[in-house]
Design a protein around this motif. Structure first.
Motif, mmCIF file in Angstrom:
data_model
loop_
_atom_site.group_PDB
_atom_site.id
_atom_site.type_symbol
_atom_site.label_atom_id
_atom_site.label_comp_id
_atom_site.label_asym_id
_atom_site.label_seq_id
_atom_site.Cartn_x
_atom_site.Cartn_y
_atom_site.Cartn_z
ATOM 1 N N LYS B 74 -10.486 -1.580 17.646
ATOM 2 C CA LYS B 74 -9.993 -2.406 18.945
ATOM 3 C C LYS B 74 -9.996 -3.419 18.588
ATOM 4 C CE LYS B 74 -10.274 0.795 22.404
ATOM 5 N NZ LYS B 74 -11.244 2.009 23.812
ATOM 6 N N SER B 75 -11.209 -3.628 18.457
ATOM 7 C CA SER B 75 -12.376 -5.107 17.582
ATOM 8 C C SER B 75 -11.406 -5.911 16.769
ATOM 9 C CB SER B 75 -13.007 -5.867 18.029
ATOM 10 O OG SER B 75 -13.882 -4.775 17.423
ATOM 11 N N PHE B 76 -9.212 -6.544 16.811
ATOM 12 C CA PHE B 76 -8.904 -6.171 15.608
ATOM 13 C C PHE B 76 -9.253 -7.687 15.329
ATOM 14 C CE2 PHE B 76 -5.833 -7.493 13.030
ATOM 15 C CZ PHE B 76 -5.448 -6.243 12.530
ATOM 16 N N VAL B 77 -9.852 -7.825 13.671
ATOM 17 C CA VAL B 77 -10.559 -8.796 12.958
ATOM 18 C C VAL B 77 -9.482 -9.900 13.318
ATOM 19 C CG1 VAL B 77 -11.666 -9.499 11.085
ATOM 20 C CG2 VAL B 77 -12.413 -7.823 12.499
ATOM 21 N N SER B 78 -9.281 -10.986 13.075
ATOM 22 C CA SER B 78 -8.591 -11.632 12.358
ATOM 23 C C SER B 78 -7.467 -11.349 11.291
ATOM 24 C CB SER B 78 -8.394 -12.812 13.191
ATOM 25 O OG SER B 78 -7.286 -13.933 12.878
ATOM 26 N N THR B 79 -6.540 -11.670 11.077
ATOM 27 C CA THR B 79 -6.075 -11.445 9.595
ATOM 28 C C THR B 79 -4.783 -12.383 9.305
ATOM 29 O OG1 THR B 79 -5.095 -9.674 8.009
ATOM 30 C CG2 THR B 79 -4.529 -8.991 9.521
ATOM 31 N N GLN B 80 -3.940 -12.433 8.263
ATOM 32 C CA GLN B 80 -2.466 -13.425 8.100
ATOM 33 C C GLN B 80 -2.541 -12.583 8.337
ATOM 34 O OE1 GLN B 80 -1.959 -16.385 7.149
ATOM 35 N NE2 GLN B 80 -0.432 -15.955 6.745
ATOM 36 N N PRO B 81 -1.110 -12.641 9.073
ATOM 37 C CA PRO B 81 0.091 -11.288 9.323
ATOM 38 C C PRO B 81 0.990 -11.113 8.101
ATOM 39 C CG PRO B 81 0.238 -13.287 10.773
ATOM 40 C CD PRO B 81 -0.668 -14.186 10.115
ATOM 41 N N ALA B 82 1.790 -10.801 7.679
ATOM 42 C CA ALA B 82 3.050 -9.845 6.184
ATOM 43 C C ALA B 82 4.183 -10.907 7.115
ATOM 44 C CB ALA B 82 2.759 -8.216 6.720
ATOM 45 N N ASP B 83 4.835 -10.767 6.167
ATOM 46 C CA ASP B 83 6.190 -11.359 5.559
ATOM 47 C C ASP B 83 7.118 -10.338 6.713
ATOM 48 O OD1 ASP B 83 5.691 -13.742 4.248
ATOM 49 O OD2 ASP B 83 5.775 -11.531 2.639
ATOM 50 N N VAL B 84 7.126 -8.912 6.492
ATOM 51 C CA VAL B 84 7.233 -7.886 7.957
ATOM 52 C C VAL B 84 6.255 -7.687 8.208
ATOM 53 C CG1 VAL B 84 8.784 -6.637 7.896
ATOM 54 C CG2 VAL B 84 9.186 -8.398 5.777
ATOM 55 N N VAL B 85 6.557 -7.376 9.609
ATOM 56 C CA VAL B 85 5.720 -6.678 10.957
ATOM 57 C C VAL B 85 6.012 -5.174 11.386
ATOM 58 C CG1 VAL B 85 3.917 -7.053 12.642
ATOM 59 C CG2 VAL B 85 4.379 -9.035 10.953
ATOM 60 N N ILE B 86 5.821 -3.854 11.230
ATOM 61 C CA ILE B 86 6.394 -2.759 11.768
ATOM 62 C C ILE B 86 5.462 -2.202 12.600
ATOM 63 C CG2 ILE B 86 7.417 -0.130 11.208
ATOM 64 C CD1 ILE B 86 9.214 -3.169 9.669
ATOM 65 N N GLU B 87 6.327 -2.829 14.269
ATOM 66 C CA GLU B 87 5.619 -1.819 15.111
ATOM 67 C C GLU B 87 6.355 -0.706 15.419
ATOM 68 O OE1 GLU B 87 5.215 -4.310 18.759
ATOM 69 O OE2 GLU B 87 6.452 -3.447 19.296
ATOM 70 N N THR B 88 5.358 0.606 15.205
ATOM 71 C CA THR B 88 5.824 2.040 15.164
ATOM 72 C C THR B 88 5.601 2.767 16.411
ATOM 73 O OG1 THR B 88 3.603 2.692 14.717
ATOM 74 C CG2 THR B 88 5.572 2.501 12.738
ATOM 75 N N PHE B 89 6.762 2.673 16.735
ATOM 76 C CA PHE B 89 6.877 3.701 18.694
ATOM 77 C C PHE B 89 6.018 2.841 19.519
ATOM 78 C CE2 PHE B 89 6.945 6.532 15.163
ATOM 79 C CZ PHE B 89 7.855 7.155 14.922
#
Lengths: 187, 380
Positions: B74-89
């Motif tokens: 839940k407390s998502f540690v900040s990270t470098q986003p990828a080139d392609v981001v898939i949010e499923t459903f």
């Protein structure tokens, strides 16, 4: 603030700082009680129309719009000048005139609705019905008063052509529905 | 050398195994067949570990089958986003991740991978943009599907060849591993995977009075209680065999994905549910019956109807009636006891039709390849 599911045709939502008017929206249930809304949106600043799809629970800020009733005064190249009830002059860019141009004539008394965002007019809406004079059309067909047979007619002052009933003659005043550009009847 | 494109897949487990199962397959296929670097963010590793036992539920980050599996806290540690981001459903990405995407000089390709449906409206929405209301980010909706103009279905290159090479010997070995005897001629084998509200008792009643011996193989899951009740026993455990007349029900362990595919290949009829097992059953080239995920206001009925319309389109009328009656009954709209014998009488023709159906699906291309193609910026 409204969710995508609450948006209706005509609502203006802010999308990344641009006011977008909803021209069409369809609601669909996707899976596991989630839903999506497909929309046709018109960017009121650029006039571009785009299709988009949103999760039904996506939240939008609504644009703060100002609407004012005005009449057309004159053309001051490149702007169109309208006047409100307090005699204030309001300048409108040609891009915002869109289909209004088809019916725009000098001295017209039609009450137009001007919609502004950030003190800039973004759209002009004519009354649903306007009365215009026929400048030219082929001679009337005798005996046909049904209105089912149609012919082309040119409106005075704009050269815009619409389909009118065959019995309509040059010089006739006619009523036109500005939403559909359809001939309604002789005025 | 060009750097491998990096993909982030986000998966929220809403319920059951479908979310994790789908995402795990997708992640592996992206790595294996497209040479991509994939991070899979899952908010409940315990579910994933039931499908992939090698997952360590206590590890926040682990590399498994060349996929970096990350626990999405839940407390998502900040990270470098990828080139392609898939949010499923339509899962909701962490706010700080979305802000990080917006801060990048080049916007990542952001795709919402939607639910599978045969309804026509999905064609109109497939690949449409979704402009972020507050940020300069655009997400695209990608719809899996059964026809041209949709994203297709998950299908690994190796799946169909593996099924073809799954012969009687491999089948015997598979059954032995499950503690079962080899297949007996003349016996109808059924695998059963369904939701709790499926009319299990009705199905078993229909099987009891069947002309042919029937063996039902049930991977251990929540419907075991209903099975136990039918036989007048408690919830049966893996390894237990329950019998009534010509019906034998064998409870087998819950299977990892590759083994579940083998179960589908080894059976004559597969009862499947939701999305993942539903799709695998189609590639198994066996007769299958779908238990659709129940939705509020009965909206799943429209989805069932839409798939049935498409699936039975090229069937002879009597086969189509048999399929529709049984599928509807299995989904709470009709009597299994009446529909079952008519359906069972069509077994040979239905098995042949399974092959025709696959040939209808193949030209669409597999979902992962279609997704990779779409993710290339010049395609958007």
């Amino acid at each position: 603030m409204k969710t995508a599911m609450e948006l209706r045709v005509g609502n203006v939502a802010m999308v990344d700082s641009a006011p977008m008017v909803v021209q069409k929206c369809e609601f669909h249930k996707s899976g596991r009680n989630a839903s999506v809304v497909r929309m046709k949106l018109k960017n009121l600043l650029s006039n571009t129309v785009t299709e988009a799809v949103y999760r039904a629970d996506e939240k939008f800020d609504m644009a703060a719009l100002e609407q004012k009733n005005c009449t057309y005064s004159y053309y001051a190249d490149p702007l169109y000048v309208f006047m409100d009830s307090e005699y204030n002059q309001i300048e409108v860019e040609a891009d915002c005139m869109s289909e209004v141009m088809n019916y725009l004539i000098d001295g017209m008394e039609d009450i137009c609705k001007l919609t502004s965002y950030n003190n800039k007019v973004i759209s002009v809406e004519l009354p649903t019905i306007v009365v215009r004079e026929i400048e030219y059309t082929e001679p009337a067909v005798r005996g046909d008063t049904s209105g089912k047979i149609m012919k082309l007619a040119r409106l005075k002052g704009t050269s815009y052509q619409i389909q009118v009933a065959a019995f309509v003659e040059i010089g006739d005043m006619i009523e036109v529905d500005t939403r559909t550009n359809e001939f309604k009847k002789r005025a | 050398m060009l750097k491998k494109p990096r993909w982030d897949i986000f998966c929220t487990i809403i319920d059951n195994f479908g979310d994790a199962g789908f995402c795990w397959r997708l992640a592996r296929q992206l790595v294996n067949e497209h040479g991509l670097e994939v991070r899979l963010w899952v908010d409940d590793l315990s579910i994933l570990s039931q499908i992939e036992p090698a997952i360590n539920v206590d590890e926040d980050r682990q590399s498994l089958r060349a996929v970096e599996v990350c626990c999405w806290r839940k407390s998502f540690v900040s990270t470098q986003p990828a080139d392609v981001v898939i949010e499923t459903f339509a899962c909701t990405l962490p706010d700080n991740y979305i802000l990080a995407m917006a801060d990048l000089p080049q916007q990542p390709v952001w795709i919402n991978l939607e639910y599978l449906s045969a309804e026509n409206w999905t064609l109109d929405c497939h690949c449409l943009p979704s402009f972020h209301p507050h940020l300069s980010l655009t997400k695209y909706f990608f719809f899996p599907g059964f026809v041209e103009g949709t994203g297709g279905l998950l299908l690994e290159k190796s799946l169909l060849p593996a099924r073809v090479s799954f012969n009687n010997i491999s089948q015997d070995i598979f059954f032995q591993e499950l503690g079962l005897q080899s297949r007996r001629d003349g016996e109808l084998y059924i695998s059963l995977f369904c939701y709790d509200d499926a009319p299990i008792e009705e199905l078993l009643s229909a099987c009891v009075i069947s002309d042919v011996p029937i063996r039902v193989l049930v991977p251990q899951h929540s419907v075991n209680n209903a099975i136990g009740m039918f036989f007048g026993v408690g919830s049966p455990a893996a390894g237990q065999v329950l019998q009534s007349a010509k019906l034998k029900v064998c409870i087998i362990p819950f299977l990892e994905q590759d083994k579940y595919d083998q179960l589908l290949w080894a059976c004559d009829i597969n009862f499947v549910r939701g999305e993942d097992s539903f799709v695998r059953a189609q590639w198994a080239e066996r007769v299958f019956i779908w238990n659709i995920y129940p939705q509020a206001e009965q909206s799943h009925r429209l989805k069932l109807e839409a798939f049935l319309e498409l699936y039975t389109e090229r069937m002879p009328p009597e086969m189509s009636v048999a399929v529709c009656s049984l599928w509807n009954a299995w989904n709470g709209n009709g009597q299994m006891i009446n529909a079952w014998p008519i359906f069972a009488a069509q077994m040979t023709e239905l098995t042949e039709y399974s092959n025709k159906w696959i040939r209808q699906l193949l030209p669409i291309g597999d979902l992962t390849s279609n997704l990779v193609r779409f993710s290339r910026k010049d395609q958007i």
